[in-house]
Design an enzyme around this catalytic site. Sequence first.
Site, PDB file in Angstrom:
ATOM      1  N   ASP A  21       0.845  -1.191   0.000  1.00 41.92           N
ATOM      2  CA  ASP A  21       0.000   0.000   0.000  1.00 41.92           C
ATOM      3  C   ASP A  21       0.886   1.249   0.000  1.00 41.92           C
ATOM      4  OD1 ASP A  21      -1.894   1.917   0.366  1.00 41.92           O
ATOM      5  OD2 ASP A  21      -2.445   1.322   2.410  1.00 41.92           O
ATOM      6  N   ASN A  23      -0.249   4.481  -0.745  1.00 44.73           N
ATOM      7  CA  ASN A  23      -0.883   5.735  -0.313  1.00 44.73           C
ATOM      8  C   ASN A  23      -1.573   5.596   1.044  1.00 44.73           C
ATOM      9  OD1 ASN A  23      -3.121   4.275  -0.963  1.00 44.73           O
ATOM     10  ND2 ASN A  23      -3.919   5.678  -2.511  1.00 44.73           N
ATOM     11  N   ASP A  25      -4.000   3.756   2.475  1.00 44.42           N
ATOM     12  CA  ASP A  25      -5.448   3.687   2.737  1.00 44.42           C
ATOM     13  C   ASP A  25      -5.856   2.255   3.104  1.00 44.42           C
ATOM     14  OD1 ASP A  25      -5.152   2.378   0.344  1.00 44.42           O
ATOM     15  OD2 ASP A  25      -6.609   3.578  -0.764  1.00 44.42           O
ATOM     16  N   ASP A  29      -1.611  -1.076  -3.852  1.00 35.39           N
ATOM     17  CA  ASP A  29      -1.830  -0.252  -5.041  1.00 35.39           C
ATOM     18  C   ASP A  29      -0.558  -0.157  -5.888  1.00 35.39           C
ATOM     19  OD1 ASP A  29      -0.171   1.627  -3.708  1.00 35.39           O
ATOM     20  OD2 ASP A  29      -1.919   2.421  -2.663  1.00 35.39           O
ATOM     21  N   ASP A  98      -3.515  -9.449 -16.693  1.00 30.84           N
ATOM     22  CA  ASP A  98      -4.526 -10.494 -16.698  1.00 30.84           C
ATOM     23  C   ASP A  98      -5.613 -10.061 -17.682  1.00 30.84           C
ATOM     24  OD1 ASP A  98      -5.987 -12.767 -15.620  1.00 30.84           O
ATOM     25  OD2 ASP A  98      -4.845 -12.415 -13.779  1.00 30.84           O
ATOM     26  N   ASP A 198      -7.284 -15.503 -18.521  1.00 29.12           N
ATOM     27  CA  ASP A 198      -8.085 -16.168 -17.487  1.00 29.12           C
ATOM     28  C   ASP A 198      -9.070 -17.179 -18.095  1.00 29.12           C
ATOM     29  OD1 ASP A 198      -8.875 -15.903 -14.557  1.00 29.12           O
ATOM     30  OD2 ASP A 198     -10.814 -15.553 -15.493  1.00 29.12           O
ATOM     31  N   GLU A 251      -4.804 -19.812 -19.028  1.00 26.23           N
ATOM     32  CA  GLU A 251      -5.141 -20.653 -17.876  1.00 26.23           C
ATOM     33  C   GLU A 251      -6.064 -21.764 -18.358  1.00 26.23           C
ATOM     34  OE1 GLU A 251      -7.150 -20.315 -13.432  1.00 26.23           O
ATOM     35  OE2 GLU A 251      -8.021 -19.261 -15.123  1.00 26.23           O
ATOM     36  N   HIS A 323      -2.896 -16.967  -6.657  1.00 26.89           N
ATOM     37  CA  HIS A 323      -3.934 -16.372  -5.797  1.00 26.89           C
ATOM     38  C   HIS A 323      -5.132 -17.297  -5.593  1.00 26.89           C
ATOM     39  CE1 HIS A 323      -5.168 -15.961  -9.878  1.00 26.89           C
ATOM     40  NE2 HIS A 323      -6.366 -15.578  -9.507  1.00 26.89           N
ATOM     41  N   ASP A 324      -5.131 -18.468  -6.219  1.00 26.78           N
ATOM     42  CA  ASP A 324      -6.295 -19.358  -6.166  1.00 26.78           C
ATOM     43  C   ASP A 324      -6.095 -20.574  -5.271  1.00 26.78           C
ATOM     44  OD1 ASP A 324      -7.904 -17.878  -7.855  1.00 26.78           O
ATOM     45  OD2 ASP A 324      -7.192 -18.889  -9.666  1.00 26.78           O
TER      46      ASP A 324
HETATM   47  C1  GLC Z   1      -9.520 -17.871 -12.730  1.00 26.97           C
HETATM   48  C2  GLC Z   1      -8.914 -16.929 -11.715  1.00 26.97           C
HETATM   49  C3  GLC Z   1      -9.761 -16.938 -10.487  1.00 26.97           C
HETATM   50  C4  GLC Z   1     -11.140 -16.460 -10.860  1.00 26.97           C
HETATM   51  C5  GLC Z   1     -11.737 -17.292 -11.991  1.00 26.97           C
HETATM   52  C6  GLC Z   1     -12.921 -16.595 -12.603  1.00 26.97           C
HETATM   53  O1  GLC Z   1      -9.487 -19.186 -12.322  1.00 26.97           O
HETATM   54  O2  GLC Z   1      -7.595 -17.274 -11.474  1.00 26.97           O
HETATM   55  O3  GLC Z   1      -9.235 -16.145  -9.463  1.00 26.97           O
HETATM   56  O4  GLC Z   1     -11.981 -16.530  -9.739  1.00 26.97           O
HETATM   57  O5  GLC Z   1     -10.817 -17.469 -13.039  1.00 26.97           O
HETATM   58  O6  GLC Z   1     -12.505 -15.432 -13.257  1.00 26.97           O
END
Ligand code: GLC
Length: 550
Positions: A21, A23, A25, A29, A98, A198, A251, A323-324
């Site tokens: 972060d 700034n 908040d 960012d 992305d 994605d 993906e 992140h999944d």
């Molecule tokens: C992909 C992303 C995931 C998202 C899903 C729908 O698997 O990595 O985070 O929830 O697509 O967009």
Amino acid sequence: MNNEWYKDRVFYQIWPRSFRDGNNDGIGDLYGVYESLDYLKSLGIGGIWFSPLYPSPNADYGYDISDYKNIHPDYGDLEIFRKVLDKAHELDIKVIMDLVVNHTSDEHEWFVKSRDEASPYRDYYFWRKGKKNGPPNNWDSFFAKDAWSYDPKTDAYYLHLFHEKQVDLNMDNPKVREEVKDIMRFWLDMGVDGFREDVITFISKPEGLPDSISVAQRGIELFDSGPHIHEYLQEFRRDVLDHYDCFVVGEGPMMSVRKALPYLSGDHPDLDLMFHFQHMEGDCFFTDYVPHPFSLVKLKHAFSHWQNALEGKAWNTLYLENHDHPRVISRYGSEKYRTESGKSLAVSYMFQKGTPFVYQGQEIGMTNIKLPDISDYKDCMALKHYEAGIRHKPKEKVLPKIQKATRDNARTVMQWSDEPNAGFSTAAPWFAVNPNYPEVNVETEEKDPDSLLHFYRDLIHYRTQSEIVRYGTYKEFEPLNSKLYIYEREYEGRKLLVLCSFSEKPAKYSFPKNFDFRKAKLIFANYADNPSTPVIQTRPYECRVYEYEK
Ligand code: GLC
């Protein structure tokens, strides 16, 4: 265009809300990213993948986009984005965005307009009349109860394979494909170096949207690598991507080698790389919500299967976190042996052939969290599973499953220092801080030469210099060994022997007959000494890498 540079670089994934972060908040960012570029450079990173930075109502934290050509005000604006891009390029760091075009947010203006039956945007989406007082077909959604939501205004349903606020685009409409190309050009003209696409293997839906006969996730067999997928990806390639020095990584959930090769191989492949998931099932079936005890044999099988099948035909992606999924040390390693297992895991994948990706915080060994109440969680997928779970089971039995499987494990804020809020922000962070931050953080690990952070830095630097790691062949030993992962890489008569323990218990290992360990150079290890016998007994999560001549 010669875009082969992606083969020689290590990428770093930034999930912007939790990275840094700038700034103050409480939300990560681009100002924070700008300040951190020197850190990434010092790690040896050659590319950044940004999880979505675009305006979004955040039903699925950025993967529900309401404006493809702008930056979410929480993260800054186009001006700071350009500054980040320019500085990254000065540091020879590529930047990929992305690209989420299977669906838009329901707040995107196309969808808002499409709610009107007479609008030209109606056919941007799948609006259909219901059947027998129910939805048009029996498909399941990954995040909601059904794949269809009803809109009383026009007495019709719209399709959403994910959350009801993530509305599937109708890629069969040529105007939609033109929009996708326009979005691609917008970012490429600005200077970005490519895209992570994605759930791109889901964008072509079968004609007539028939009912599914699958028993598990209904519909998936029909829209996964659907009828026009290769045609559409070729069109994007030909009309846009071929005209830029860029690369694309798609993906592909539930991707098999057999299905992946047509995307990746040949003279004019649809995609340069593919994120596949088989090795993310070392402790689960298909999703983190159907767990089983960790099996190294299963994990190794997935690794070797992809290494072998892609050899000479296509280029692989290498990753252990994103992140999944929950944090890998908490899954395949050991929180008790956090540094040792973190190093062994790093070695296990970084020495394979392909382009490695490191997810923010992986390099310092961040681990899962356990939040006390379901209301503390933000991940829409977790909330869906919780609701479904408590229909049959008591809440106290369901919560631990969610705590273990939720994507929120990977979304706690990045731990920069032992200052309040882990140095992420001076304001209260938008989401949880892992209580282990006083020990697990960048600043503390920078000061410790034996830290996981230094180890990652050394590995990345070694990897980007080494032809054996980048181009050598791969050969696995002892595939049924349930404690050790052992493989060899070979390039022009030079070899690497990689040995990783995935166990706290000792395992015996004898070096191959033709391997003279006295002549070999130990280049990486997570225990200080170098034993001088041909048989070793591994210590918890021990790893070693030797370099030698054939
Ligand atoms: C992909 C992303 C995931 C998202 C899903 C729908 O698997 O990595 O985070 O929830 O697509 O967009």
